[in-house]
Design a protein around this motif. Structure first.
Motif, short mmCIF file in Angstrom:
data_model
loop_
_atom_site.label_atom_id
_atom_site.label_comp_id
_atom_site.label_asym_id
_atom_site.label_seq_id
_atom_site.Cartn_x
_atom_site.Cartn_y
_atom_site.Cartn_z
N ALA A 36 0.83 -1.20 0.00
CA ALA A 36 0.00 0.00 0.00
C ALA A 36 0.87 1.25 0.00
O ALA A 36 1.70 1.45 0.89
N THR A 37 0.67 2.11 -1.01
CA THR A 37 1.46 3.33 -1.11
C THR A 37 0.62 4.60 -1.00
O THR A 37 1.17 5.68 -0.85
N SER A 38 -0.70 4.48 -1.08
CA SER A 38 -1.56 5.66 -0.98
C SER A 38 -1.95 5.91 0.47
O SER A 38 -1.96 4.99 1.28
N HIS A 39 -2.28 7.16 0.75
CA HIS A 39 -2.71 7.55 2.09
C HIS A 39 -3.89 8.52 1.98
O HIS A 39 -3.93 9.35 1.08
N GLN A 40 -4.82 8.38 2.90
CA GLN A 40 -5.93 9.33 3.02
C GLN A 40 -6.41 9.29 4.46
O GLN A 40 -6.63 8.20 5.01
N TYR A 41 -6.57 10.44 5.07
CA TYR A 41 -7.00 10.56 6.47
C TYR A 41 -6.09 9.75 7.40
O TYR A 41 -6.55 9.17 8.37
#
Length: 134
Positions: A36-41
């Motif tokens: 996992a490379t994406s981030h949100q909150y």
């Protein structure tokens, strides 16, 4: 078919334990965290490219006796499944209303649904257990 029925006779004496599920879940969580490379909150999310890299690590042909059947899940199908589950995830009520829905990638919980749908697209249904889970 005869080989599968022989295994069914063996399976009636075995049932998975909670520890088995937790150990498998930890293994998948570790793979999720590595890819996992994406981030949100503040949450790690799995992007489409991340998912394709993750599935490249686990070729479906290893799960099937019939390798051509395992190739039925094409990259385009995997991307369509990703988009479908991401839309479903975004439409769900967020766990924390002040944050909003996750739209930049899949959560660990949504990864399970993607993996089940990919396995079905590959023609692997494990005596229709996967059909029931989706």
């Amino acid at each position: 078919m005869a080989r599968q029925q022989a295994l069914d006779a063996l399976r009636q004496f075995w049932a998975p334990q909670r520890d088995d599920f937790e150990a498998a879940e930890q293994d998948v969580m570790q793979e999720f965290s590595m890819h996992a490379t994406s981030h949100q909150y503040g949450e790690k999310l799995l992007s489409r490219a991340d998912l394709l890299r993750l599935l490249g690590v686990f070729p479906l042909a290893l799960l099937a006796d019939d390798a051509p059947a395992a190739r039925r899940a094409t990259q385009a199908q995997v991307c369509a499944i990703y988009d479908e589950v991401l839309a479903w995830q975004a439409a769900r009520a967020p766990a924390a209303p002040q944050r909003g829905p996750f739209t930049k990638g899949l959560t660990f919980e949504s990864l399970r649904l993607v993996l089940l749908k990919v396995v079905l697209a590959a023609g692997l249904h494990f005596r229709h257990l996967v059909d029931d889970a989706v």
